[in-house]
Design a protein around this motif. Sequence first.
Motif, mmCIF file in Angstrom:
data_model
loop_
_atom_site.group_PDB
_atom_site.id
_atom_site.type_symbol
_atom_site.label_atom_id
_atom_site.label_comp_id
_atom_site.label_asym_id
_atom_site.label_seq_id
_atom_site.Cartn_x
_atom_site.Cartn_y
_atom_site.Cartn_z
ATOM 1 N N LEU A 24 26.367 39.932 43.465
ATOM 2 C CA LEU A 24 26.438 38.536 43.041
ATOM 3 C C LEU A 24 25.379 38.278 41.971
ATOM 4 C CD1 LEU A 24 27.731 35.700 43.634
ATOM 5 C CD2 LEU A 24 25.759 35.293 45.131
ATOM 6 N N ALA B 52 30.189 38.970 34.255
ATOM 7 C CA ALA B 52 30.096 38.808 35.706
ATOM 8 C C ALA B 52 30.937 39.891 36.373
ATOM 9 C CB ALA B 52 30.587 37.410 36.109
ATOM 10 N N SER C 239 35.663 37.789 39.689
ATOM 11 C CA SER C 239 34.890 36.610 40.087
ATOM 12 C C SER C 239 35.617 35.335 39.677
ATOM 13 C CB SER C 239 33.509 36.634 39.412
ATOM 14 O OG SER C 239 32.778 37.764 39.768
ATOM 15 N N LEU D 182 29.129 30.744 39.753
ATOM 16 C CA LEU D 182 29.789 32.008 40.019
ATOM 17 C C LEU D 182 30.123 32.105 41.502
ATOM 18 C CD1 LEU D 182 30.570 35.002 39.301
ATOM 19 C CD2 LEU D 182 28.169 35.581 39.785
ATOM 20 N N SER D 183 31.388 32.485 41.786
ATOM 21 C CA SER D 183 31.799 32.779 43.165
ATOM 22 C C SER D 183 32.327 34.205 43.193
ATOM 23 C CB SER D 183 32.890 31.812 43.631
ATOM 24 O OG SER D 183 32.402 30.486 43.679
ATOM 25 N N TYR D 184 31.809 34.988 44.141
ATOM 26 C CA TYR D 184 32.206 36.389 44.203
ATOM 27 C C TYR D 184 32.073 36.874 45.637
ATOM 28 C CZ TYR D 184 32.104 41.447 43.285
ATOM 29 O OH TYR D 184 32.359 42.808 43.287
ATOM 30 N N GLN D 185 33.197 37.367 46.187
ATOM 31 C CA GLN D 185 33.257 37.919 47.542
ATOM 32 C C GLN D 185 32.643 36.994 48.575
ATOM 33 O OE1 GLN D 185 31.487 41.846 47.295
ATOM 34 N NE2 GLN D 185 33.325 42.740 46.350
ATOM 35 N N SER E 240 28.242 32.459 46.431
ATOM 36 C CA SER E 240 28.191 31.665 45.201
ATOM 37 C C SER E 240 26.787 31.666 44.628
ATOM 38 C CB SER E 240 28.654 30.233 45.460
ATOM 39 O OG SER E 240 27.817 29.602 46.410
#
Length: 617
Positions: free
Chosen positions: A126, A153, A157, A223-226, A229
């Motif tokens: 992240l 990123a 994402s 950013l949002s990932y897996q 955030s």
Amino acid sequence: MQGNPWRRALGLATIATLLVPATVTLAQPLAQGSGLSQNSPQDLFLAYPPEDHHTTAPQIFLIGTAAPQGEVLVNGQPVDRSPAGHFAPSIPLAVGANTVTLRFGTQELTRTITRLDPQPSLPQGLALGENSLSPAVAVARQAGEWVCFGAIAPPGSTLSVAVGREIWPLTELALTEQQAATLPDNGAVLLKNNAPQALTTPGQYQGCGRLNQGGTLQPRFHLSYQGQSLSQDSPGTLEMIDPQVIRLAEVTAPFGTARIGPSTDYSRLTPLPTGTQAQITGREGDWLRLDYGAWIKASEVRELGAIAPPQAIIRSALTRSIPGWTEVVFPLTQTVPVTVDQDQDSLTLTLHNTTAQTDTVYIGADGVIDRFQWSQPRPEAVAYTFFFKTPQQWGYRLRYDGTSLILSLKHPPHTDGQSLQGVHVFLDPGHGSANDLGARGPNGYPEKDVALAVSQQVALALEARGAQVSLSRQGDDDLWPQDRVALMDTAAPDLALSLHYNALPDGGDAANTQGIGAFWYHPQSQDLAQFFHDYLTRHLDRPSYGVFWNNLALTRPAFTPAVLLELGFMINPQEFEWITDAQAQGELAQAIAAGVEEWVHRQTLPRAVPSAVPHNE
């Protein structure tokens, strides 16, 4: 030239003396096998690459020498060498550290060359890519303009940017249907390999929106990932320019460097004379956007308030003659931005932010102008096109005198048709001093020395033909490019030649690249560049490297035809032997002088001018 791996190191530069007259003491002729290094002729010597070299190129050349007898091995493989023992093989590079070992008899040299990955590195987990957020500087735009954001990123994402009350999504470019490509740097054209490459690298995001909010805004990336955030402020701010406040930029530099975009990566436009004023319509970091579309560094202008957007009026115009020049005077109500476009037989001056109320223009009969025409192609621009009496344009200058713009058109030299009497030639021996060696040959010999030796011989050969000659240097003077241009400006020659020897960017093929190259910038210099390329390759039976348009300091002066000649490749083993041969140097110098004479006589022939047609007063 640009892309050469041995360009000038940083250092102080001063003009210690004025122009050097061409009463020269010749430098010591260069002998084959001479060199900068103190190694004995039996030593294995590597001139390039240096220790701990870093590059993004997929291959690199090794420039060096050893005694002619024997075998040089590179990573265990024998390499081709010239009769004098010089070599220039290319080897492939893997990403990361590459160790290269050279052996000659009992001697051994090693180099570690690191190939950097040209693709941006993806963040782990992240995170947003380091230094990847854009815009990275403060940006100001007018209401309703598009503003674009970018970031690197993790692939897959969800990324957006909050700008005041609005949220703009960013999309991963590799997942869109929009075609995108990356371009190599400008040096790639010197290797004849400048094709675009499809953008396939994941993790690059972009999004745009229209600016409709006032005040200074701090964009914030989300950013949002897996399932996790992250939020991070943009390094730059965003501001909408107040439409009720008019700000002008007035050029304070001797000439303001106008460009297509807000950095030195963007191409140049016609330089703006001191005193030029234009409305500021945008900002990006240290750059200001002007109302006619150009960008200029804030340090080259001062900001002024105004009660109305600038709009000049022009009525009559006239010419006047001064020694060596025809001046065209454009009386204006305001100092406006200008652009100059040259064609083979014409020059067009465009006055921006200008409206014509013109009924009368006077063109004197004793100048260089054959005929002219003017038009108002757009409501905010007036264009004047001048056609010349001779096939060659010899230079121009622009300046403001109050609010009157003066366009000065240089007259051709007066020659007797039999010699170069009356012709002034400026010679610039490339590079100079320990701070600016230029390219180096396989044995370490620097370009600066051979350029000076040949330039001095050219000067003598030109003087023998009756020419007046000025040199930018006669010794190891430490001159920056702008110093050389200032000396050229002071000399006010009829033509200028900057004499160099060549190298290639990393990735080139040094062993198989030879030849004469010529570089020009203004169309008035294109014929001169092409002529010298053709003349020298033909008369000296030398290979061709080609003729290039190139944005170089020594080709940019507009006040004279100016060409930069690359007279051979220092890094090519066989050509280096020709370059350092004393007899070949003399033949080259004589050919350059003879070429100047032939070109000048060809270009000073008048055009066929139509018979004068009587007119009614």
